[in-house]
Motif scaffolding. Structure first.
Motif, PDB file in Angstrom:
ATOM      1  N   THR A   1      12.025 -36.925   7.870  1.00 29.33           N
ATOM      2  CA  THR A   1      12.046 -37.575   6.560  1.00 29.33           C
ATOM      3  C   THR A   1      13.389 -38.258   6.317  1.00 29.33           C
ATOM      4  O   THR A   1      13.477 -39.185   5.515  1.00 29.33           O
TER       5      THR A   1
ATOM      6  N   HIS B   1       4.700 -43.349   8.100  1.00 32.64           N
ATOM      7  CA  HIS B   1       5.380 -42.652   7.001  1.00 32.64           C
ATOM      8  C   HIS B   1       4.478 -41.619   6.324  1.00 32.64           C
ATOM      9  O   HIS B   1       4.790 -40.431   6.285  1.00 32.64           O
TER      10      HIS B   1
ATOM     11  N   TYR C   1       3.209 -38.891   8.682  1.00 33.76           N
ATOM     12  CA  TYR C   1       4.230 -37.891   9.017  1.00 33.76           C
ATOM     13  C   TYR C   1       4.402 -36.897   7.876  1.00 33.76           C
ATOM     14  O   TYR C   1       4.443 -35.677   8.087  1.00 33.76           O
ATOM     15  N   PHE C   2       4.521 -37.409   6.658  1.00 31.62           N
ATOM     16  CA  PHE C   2       4.678 -36.509   5.518  1.00 31.62           C
ATOM     17  C   PHE C   2       3.477 -35.574   5.397  1.00 31.62           C
ATOM     18  O   PHE C   2       3.637 -34.393   5.065  1.00 31.62           O
TER      19      PHE C   2
ATOM     20  N   SER D   1       3.973 -31.683   5.981  1.00 34.76           N
ATOM     21  CA  SER D   1       3.736 -30.797   4.833  1.00 34.76           C
ATOM     22  C   SER D   1       2.856 -29.612   5.228  1.00 34.76           C
ATOM     23  O   SER D   1       3.115 -28.468   4.831  1.00 34.76           O
TER      24      SER D   1
ATOM     25  N   ILE E   1      11.067 -32.295   2.742  1.00 35.18           N
ATOM     26  CA  ILE E   1      11.298 -33.572   2.053  1.00 35.18           C
ATOM     27  C   ILE E   1      12.787 -33.850   1.885  1.00 35.18           C
ATOM     28  O   ILE E   1      13.197 -35.010   1.724  1.00 35.18           O
TER      29      ILE E   1
ATOM     30  N   MET F   1      14.719 -36.880   3.191  1.00 36.82           N
ATOM     31  CA  MET F   1      14.674 -38.170   2.517  1.00 36.82           C
ATOM     32  C   MET F   1      15.750 -38.265   1.445  1.00 36.82           C
ATOM     33  O   MET F   1      16.349 -39.326   1.236  1.00 36.82           O
TER      34      MET F   1
ATOM     35  N   ASN G   1      14.984 -32.806  -5.926  1.00 40.93           N
ATOM     36  CA  ASN G   1      14.071 -32.216  -4.955  1.00 40.93           C
ATOM     37  C   ASN G   1      14.241 -30.708  -4.854  1.00 40.93           C
ATOM     38  O   ASN G   1      13.275 -29.940  -4.948  1.00 40.93           O
TER      39      ASN G   1
ATOM     40  N   SER H   1       8.207 -35.025  -6.548  1.00 44.77           N
ATOM     41  CA  SER H   1       7.707 -35.231  -5.189  1.00 44.77           C
ATOM     42  C   SER H   1       7.137 -33.967  -4.553  1.00 44.77           C
ATOM     43  O   SER H   1       5.951 -33.930  -4.180  1.00 44.77           O
ATOM     44  N   SER H   2       7.954 -32.923  -4.399  1.00 45.26           N
ATOM     45  CA  SER H   2       7.461 -31.725  -3.714  1.00 45.26           C
ATOM     46  C   SER H   2       6.367 -31.000  -4.500  1.00 45.26           C
ATOM     47  O   SER H   2       5.385 -30.542  -3.883  1.00 45.26           O
TER      48      SER H   2
ATOM     49  N   GLN I   1       3.183 -33.121  -3.883  1.00 49.05           N
ATOM     50  CA  GLN I   1       2.767 -33.010  -2.482  1.00 49.05           C
ATOM     51  C   GLN I   1       2.087 -31.661  -2.248  1.00 49.05           C
ATOM     52  O   GLN I   1       1.024 -31.581  -1.629  1.00 49.05           O
TER      53      GLN I   1
ATOM     54  N   GLN J   1       1.173 -39.336  -0.132  1.00 49.31           N
ATOM     55  CA  GLN J   1       2.028 -40.414   0.348  1.00 49.31           C
ATOM     56  C   GLN J   1       1.395 -41.790   0.144  1.00 49.31           C
ATOM     57  O   GLN J   1       2.098 -42.773  -0.105  1.00 49.31           O
TER      58      GLN J   1
END
Length: 386
Positions: free
Chosen positions: A15, A107, A110-111, A115, A135, A138, A254, A309-310, A313, A332
């Motif tokens: 990331t 991208h 991969y995420f 995850s 994450i 990033m 994050n 984000s997390s 996700q 994503q």
């Protein structure tokens, strides 16, 4: 536990590469536009091209759902290497658009895969934190990688930034091979079985919240260099330091979201960050002429960008029974659809002669829509839980 952390750190290196590739474009937009002889609004299409590559690449992963997850990660790292090497060597704007699309292709996939691997490696009850650690690469990209790329670009060429990403991608291949243990494959529910979770409202609410919330922030952040230099009147030479400040907001957002989600429900954590983002966009719209306000608003917006984000996700992964792979990559797809139309919508005021702060104003209703959808998700979840 130590081996688990090392594996998560290796995943975070991926990331890191993706973060530099995605976010460095905002910092070097003016350099690229000048080199190719195009406007900054046109150069913004390179942001959208990457985001569209994400959206196109992620669904392709479903055809490889039976492959070992570790092998998928290595293959995706190879595509990162190819795409960013091509971007570095692009002779013109059209070729650059193509390789930005290719760079974005791995991208979301991969995420999504990372995850799932992070969640499988995590101790019980630590899934959101494990995803946050994955994450975190990033956010570190924005704290260190993007500013470093910006410095190198100012001394030599914007192409150095993509050389940096290509080098990180090459190392990533080795890190995954030797540091990430094999994990159990997902149960194969068949191609169409992957889509069954979409019959329910909760995943759609999360996808919509992610797309609109991210898009609202990207209306502003895609053109942050213009807001800082033309509105707040920072010298261009200060952009490197300011991008590092923005990166610090991402790191804080994050990791704090990951820790807070251990104590509180992730959906409420994401909603709180989303509402704060709307407030900060309004602050930038009315007061970005003040340098301190500009930096504060930017930093809190980037904190919120990764504060949601997390949790989102993780929630999409957990609300996709039988379709975990699609659920993970849906986050994503939504993030980057938001990036794409956010960059586009944010550029419209610039084309019509409005000041850069108008980009922030465009993002306000989008972030409020994301907040509303998250609150609806929390309400529906509360009703359906026993």
């Amino acid at each position: 536990m130590k081996k688990t952390f090392i594996a998560l750190a290796a995943l975070a290196f991926g990331t890191l590469a993706l973060g530099i590739a995605e976010f460095v474009m905002m910092a070097i937009l003016q350099f690229v536009a000048s080199d190719f002889g195009i406007t900054e609004a046109q150069a913004g299409y390179l942001i959208s091209a990457y985001a569209l590559g994400v959206c196109a690449g992620a669904p392709v992963l479903l055809f490889f759902r039976r492959f070992p997850l570790k092998n998928l990660l290595i293959a995706l790292a190879c595509i990162m290497l190819i795409g960013n090497t091509g971007a570095m060597l692009s002779p013109n704007f059209s070729t650059m658009l193509l390789f930005r699309f290719i760079s974005g292709f791995p991208h979301g996939a991969y995420f999504g895969v990372a995850s799932i691997v992070a969640d499988k490696l995590a101790p019980p009850g630590k899934g959101t934190l494990a995803v946050a650690i994955m994450i975190s690469g990033m956010t570190i990209a924005n704290l260190i990688g993007v500013p470093l790329g910006t410095v190198l670009c100012s001394f030599w060429s914007w192409r150095i930034a993509f050389m940096l990403v290509a080098g990180v991608s090459a190392l990533l291949i080795l890190f995954i091979k030797f540091l990430v243990p094999p994990v159990e494959n997902l149960t194969d529910t068949g191609f169409w079985g992957q889509f069954q979770f979409l019959k329910h409202s909760r995943p759609w609410l999360l996808i919509g919240a992610t797309m609109f919330g991210n898009g609202g922030i990207f209306c502003m952040y895609s053109y942050i260099s213009l807001i800082l230099t033309e509105t707040a009147h920072f010298p261009k030479s200060s952009l490197t330091l300011l991008m590092a400040v923005a990166g610090s907001g991402m790191v804080i957002g994050n990791l704090s979201a990951g820790k807070l989600s251990e104590r509180f429900k992730p959906g409420y954590i994401a909603a709180a960050f989303q509402l704060l983002a709307a407030c900060m966009l309004f602050l930038l719209f009315i007061a970005a002429q003040q340098p301190i306000i500009a930096v504060l608003g930017m930093t809190l917006c980037t904190m919120c960008l990764f504060g949601v984000s997390s949790p989102q996700q993780f929630l999409l992964l957990k609300n996709a029974p039988g379709g975990e792979l699609l659920g993970a990559i849906s986050a994503q797809i939504a993030f980057n659809l938001g990036n794409a139309f956010g960059a586009y919508l944010g550029g419209i005021p610039l084309k019509h002669g409005f000041p850069p702060t108008a980009c922030a104003a465009v993002g306000i209703p989008l972030t409020l829509t994301g907040f509303t959808l998250l609150m609806l998700f929390n309400r529906v979840t509360k009703k359906t839980q026993p």
